[in-house]
Design a protein around this motif. Sequence first.
Motif, short mmCIF file in Angstrom:
data_model
loop_
_atom_site.label_atom_id
_atom_site.label_comp_id
_atom_site.label_asym_id
_atom_site.label_seq_id
_atom_site.Cartn_x
_atom_site.Cartn_y
_atom_site.Cartn_z
N THR A 45 94.40 72.66 32.81
CA THR A 45 95.29 73.76 32.42
C THR A 45 95.73 73.57 30.96
OG1 THR A 45 97.20 72.55 33.21
CG2 THR A 45 96.19 74.09 34.75
N LEU A 46 96.43 74.54 30.45
CA LEU A 46 96.98 74.47 29.10
C LEU A 46 98.44 74.07 29.20
CD1 LEU A 46 95.45 77.84 27.85
CD2 LEU A 46 94.57 75.55 27.45
N PRO A 47 98.98 73.35 28.20
CA PRO A 47 100.37 72.87 28.30
C PRO A 47 101.38 73.98 28.62
CG PRO A 47 99.32 71.97 26.35
CD PRO A 47 98.34 72.92 26.95
N ALA A 48 101.20 75.15 28.04
CA ALA A 48 102.16 76.23 28.24
C ALA A 48 101.85 77.10 29.46
CB ALA A 48 102.22 77.10 26.99
N PHE A 49 100.72 76.84 30.11
CA PHE A 49 100.31 77.68 31.25
C PHE A 49 99.96 76.80 32.46
CE2 PHE A 49 99.54 80.00 27.41
CZ PHE A 49 99.87 81.31 27.69
N PHE A 76 92.48 84.56 33.76
CA PHE A 76 92.38 83.20 33.24
C PHE A 76 92.44 83.26 31.72
CE2 PHE A 76 90.63 82.67 37.48
CZ PHE A 76 91.25 81.50 37.88
N TYR A 77 92.94 82.17 31.12
CA TYR A 77 93.10 82.14 29.66
C TYR A 77 92.00 81.31 29.02
CZ TYR A 77 97.65 84.03 30.78
OH TYR A 77 98.65 84.84 31.25
N CYS A 79 90.02 78.55 27.19
CA CYS A 79 90.16 77.08 27.14
C CYS A 79 90.58 76.46 28.47
CB CYS A 79 91.09 76.61 26.03
SG CYS A 79 90.49 77.00 24.41
N PHE B 213 94.49 82.43 19.78
CA PHE B 213 95.02 81.78 20.98
C PHE B 213 94.31 80.45 21.21
CE2 PHE B 213 94.83 80.91 25.53
CZ PHE B 213 96.16 81.04 25.92
N GLN B 214 92.97 80.48 21.09
CA GLN B 214 92.18 79.26 21.31
C GLN B 214 92.58 78.16 20.34
OE1 GLN B 214 87.87 80.44 23.10
NE2 GLN B 214 87.85 79.49 21.15
N CYS B 217 96.35 77.05 21.60
CA CYS B 217 96.76 76.83 22.99
C CYS B 217 96.99 75.37 23.37
CB CYS B 217 95.78 77.49 23.95
SG CYS B 217 94.16 76.74 23.95
N ARG B 218 96.49 74.43 22.57
CA ARG B 218 96.72 73.00 22.88
C ARG B 218 97.94 72.45 22.15
NH1 ARG B 218 93.90 71.96 27.31
NH2 ARG B 218 91.83 72.85 27.21
N LEU B 222 104.40 74.86 21.23
CA LEU B 222 104.46 76.32 21.33
C LEU B 222 104.68 76.73 22.79
CD1 LEU B 222 101.61 77.45 18.89
CD2 LEU B 222 104.05 77.34 18.46
N THR B 223 105.53 77.75 22.98
CA THR B 223 105.84 78.19 24.33
C THR B 223 104.82 79.23 24.81
OG1 THR B 223 107.21 80.02 23.59
CG2 THR B 223 108.31 77.89 23.87
N ARG B 224 104.90 79.50 26.10
CA ARG B 224 104.02 80.51 26.70
C ARG B 224 104.20 81.88 26.01
NH1 ARG B 224 102.13 81.28 32.15
NH2 ARG B 224 101.92 83.48 32.60
N LEU B 227 102.55 81.94 22.58
CA LEU B 227 101.09 82.02 22.66
C LEU B 227 100.65 83.41 23.12
CD1 LEU B 227 100.34 78.52 24.21
CD2 LEU B 227 99.68 79.31 21.95
N TYR B 231 98.04 86.15 21.59
CA TYR B 231 96.90 86.59 22.41
C TYR B 231 96.95 88.09 22.74
CZ TYR B 231 93.48 86.14 26.27
OH TYR B 231 92.39 86.25 27.09
#
Lengths: 116, 314
Positions: A45-49, A76-77, A79, B213-214, B217-218, B222-224, B227, B231
């Motif tokens: 998963t991604l840190p924020a999701f 789905f996002y 990455c 976003f890509q 995203c890591r 940064l918050t949801r 992001l 996106y």
Amino acid sequence: MTRPPRPRQTPAPSDSQGGFACEQERRRFARRYCGLDVSLRVAGTLPAFPRQAAAKTARLADFSRNGICLACVEEFYPCEILELDFPEMGQRRLVVRRCRRQRDGLFHVGCELLEA
Amino acid sequence: MTAVRLGAVAVPCAHRGDVYLPARPPRTPRLFCRSGETIPPSSLARLQRSGVTTVWMPASQADAWRNRLRELMAEGLDVPAAILLETAREAIRDEMSEAWRAKTSDALVSCAARFSQQVVDLCAKRDEMAEALASIAVHDGNTFAHSTNVCTYVVMLAQASGISSNCTLLELGQAALLHDLGKRRVHAEILNKPGPLSLAERETMNDHPRIGFQDLCRQPNLTREQLLMVYQHHERIDGGGYPVGLSGDAICWTAQMCSVVDVYDAYTAQRSYREAIQSQQALAIMRSMSGTQLCTEHVECWNRLVSRLWAVAV
């Protein structure tokens, strides 16, 4: 090393809702259309999701040598890493590249196969 | 030579370099003021009246000057809000340009956080900033100017919508500055193409929210919501947007907010493919998009904010 030429588009099934088939072909290898139900699990998963790792079902809309398209009810996002159980082929890891909502409400999720 | 904003040059700073006036080729830029000399306010006002917004400075002097501007900003400057914003923009311009070219987005994220902090601090002086709205937009046809405009507008719209949390405003501003990050991977020929885009070019262009976003995203900081602003800022509430085609409340509120001011700045800026339009015309177009493509509440709020200021300016 030269890149192989882009494949000719294999005609999509008549009940196709458009999606990736209508857009510019991004796959390096030809798509094969099918309608196979598969079981998948979010493996990265991604840190924020954050997501739960519970198994989900999806339909395999098409596949090629390096990518597949899944039709599922959930978005789905890019990455996110998915793990797919293929009947007879075992487990394969995929990374989500793009996701597009279709007219029927399903999401077509374009994924790239990761090396086994 | 480096182009710098006229408003920032007005800030008293001992490290300011020689200032040259722009000239059309084959003419060369003309020296306007030597470094260390004070620019008389009357000369500055005359230039502004004649429509000059950008002047030139030798690149080596501009670097030292921007470093000093950053220090001055940190110390606190007693100048009008609009000039302060121009100075803040000028202070981060080279840093942002460098970060923009970098492979990773780390430097860009921290730079965006610092600029957002300055914008939020400026907007805390609400009345002064609101009155300056008509003059804060910078349109030089590049993504940096557009991003800083959108950042400022988002913070102002959020405040006008009733968001008062400093933390939320900071996050919104930071994400807004990064919203077009994906465009750094789009070829300049496509970004600046004067005519209509081909189908393939359009698809490349429409991919920039996903690429942005890509790239981000890591990032652990940064918050949801931040992001999703990156996106989803081209999603439309009728489902006609991209990259996913989401509709209604499936689109994050931060992205809905960003899309309103993004559209406003896109219309009021001159682009390679069309002329800029007046603020009131842009608002009229946005009202026609309200409820179908853009969030009605945000359009109404932005409309009230801009109309009030436009009336003040007239």
